[in-house]
Design a protein around this motif. Structure first.
Motif, PDB file in Angstrom:
ATOM      1  N   LYS A   1      19.776  67.917  68.115  1.00 43.66           N
ATOM      2  CA  LYS A   1      18.430  68.228  67.622  1.00 43.66           C
ATOM      3  C   LYS A   1      18.433  69.509  66.801  1.00 43.66           C
ATOM      4  O   LYS A   1      17.750  69.608  65.774  1.00 43.66           O
ATOM      5  N   GLN A   2      19.182  70.493  67.245  1.00 48.34           N
ATOM      6  CA  GLN A   2      19.250  71.774  66.529  1.00 48.34           C
ATOM      7  C   GLN A   2      19.949  71.596  65.177  1.00 48.34           C
ATOM      8  O   GLN A   2      19.539  72.180  64.171  1.00 48.34           O
TER       9      GLN A   2
ATOM     10  N   ALA B   1      17.477  69.752  62.809  1.00 49.38           N
ATOM     11  CA  ALA B   1      16.365  70.604  62.388  1.00 49.38           C
ATOM     12  C   ALA B   1      16.814  71.582  61.317  1.00 49.38           C
ATOM     13  O   ALA B   1      16.120  71.780  60.300  1.00 49.38           O
TER      14      ALA B   1
ATOM     15  N   ASP C   1      17.678  69.773  57.944  1.00 48.29           N
ATOM     16  CA  ASP C   1      16.497  69.366  57.179  1.00 48.29           C
ATOM     17  C   ASP C   1      15.873  70.525  56.411  1.00 48.29           C
ATOM     18  O   ASP C   1      15.258  70.320  55.364  1.00 48.29           O
ATOM     19  N   GLN C   2      16.018  71.741  56.918  1.00 52.06           N
ATOM     20  CA  GLN C   2      15.407  72.906  56.283  1.00 52.06           C
ATOM     21  C   GLN C   2      16.341  73.633  55.318  1.00 52.06           C
ATOM     22  O   GLN C   2      15.888  74.387  54.460  1.00 52.06           O
TER      23      GLN C   2
END
Length: 333
Positions: free
Chosen positions: A169-170, A173, A176-177
């Motif tokens: 998940k990290q 995230a 994506d940024q």
């Protein structure tokens, strides 16, 4: 004759060697100098370190020795190092990068990783031994730290960026940024913790994977001998022992070869000259598909590093660690 180390392409176009030298716990400067010279002479071309290992200056000294003598060129050696978790505030990250470039005596670092997803602040008095109890938690968003790394990537001082000890998940995230996408993930990975799902995620994101503790990190038990370490010894696994006998190799060599054949970069640590030479002696054999499958089918599952010193941080990386167990901090680098 030194072996040719195979490599895997990063998303930058650079080549990450699939085998190198890990240097966690290599705190004795003279022992490390000997090990580095043996490794470089034997054909090692990837050196993995970190600011928190407290040995970047020693590595820089030996690399400069080889470059100055003309034994190697800077472009012959791939250097990986890491941003410490106590330097994740943007201004601290910038200072750390400059300090590490100076310590390593190079104008650029080939691969720079965020060492841990849990940002911390060093208390007065600094690190308190292996327990890492000299820190307090900070709440810093990963992307804010990453923007500093992107700046140094654009300047050419960091040639590639990546992550270490981040969960799926990290990773997603941040991916994506990020403007500059991470190109490598370094995590604990061995037959007892094969990281299949995380490896597949990385493949989808065009990220390579580096395995630390590929043979089970037997030296971790001396780092903090408090009996709270998870217990597991891949080198003693019956399947590994059987295959070592079959191929006339050591259990460590079988485990390293197994991960190479999964296209995973492997960085076993040793400062013992004979083991340094032994670990690279894995390019004269190949595990058959059937024997590779035997290792993939090993059922034991043990995470040997738990990052319990991160307990309480919202970015604690592992969902499968039971924080109610006895024992406070545990390290993992």
């Amino acid at each position: 004759m030194t072996p040719t180390i195979p490599s895997i392409a990063l998303n930058t176009g650079a080549k990450l060697p699939l085998f190198g030298l890990g240097t966690w716990q290599a705190l004795n400067a003279e022992e490390l100098k000997v090990a580095l010279r043996v490794a470089l002479d034997a054909g090692y071309r990837l050196i993995d370190t970190a600011e928190i290992y407290q040995n970047e200056s020693v590595i820089g000294e030996i690399l400069e020795e080889y470059f100055t003598a003309g034994k190697l060129k800077r472009e012959d050696v791939f250097i990986t190092t890491k941003l410490p978790f106590y330097s994740m505030k943007p201004e601290d990250a910038e200072a750390s990068i400059k300090k590490q470039l100076a310590a390593l005596r190079v104008s650029y670092i080939d691969l720079y990783l965020v060492h841990c997803p849990c940002a911390m602040k060093m208390r007065a008095g600094g690190m308190s031994g292996p327990s890492l109890s000299g820190f307090e938690q900070l709440d810093i968003e990963h992307i804010d730290t990453w923007r500093v790394l992107e700046k140094y990537y654009k300047s050419g001082q960091l040639k590639a960026l990546g992550l270490s000890n981040f969960n799926g998940k990290q990773i997603q995230a941040l991916y994506d940024q990020a403007e500059i996408k991470p190109t490598n993930l370094q995590v604990e990975l061995h037959i007892y913790w094969p990281q299949y799902e995380l490896h597949e995620l990385c493949k989808k994101q065009n990220m390579t994977v580096t395995a630390y503790a590929p043979i089970g990190s037997p030296g971790r038990l001396t780092f903090r001998p408090d009996d709270h370490w998870p217990i597991g010894s891949p080198m003693e696994d019956p399947v590994v022992v059987e295959l070592a006998k079959k191929y006339g190799k050591t259990p460590a060599q079988v485990l390293i070869r197994h991960l190479l054949q999964r296209d995973i970069s492997v960085i076993p640590k040793s400062t013992n000259p004979e083991r340094v030479k032994q670990n690279i002696d894995i390019f004269d054999f190949e595990l058959s598909a059937a024997d590779q499958q035997k290792l993939l089918d090993v059922k034991t599952r043990v995470r040997l590093f738990e990052f319990r010193f991160c307990a309480g941080n919202k970015h604690f990386p592992f969902e499968d660690v039971d924080l109610t167990k006895k024992g406070d901090e545990q390290e993992s680098m």
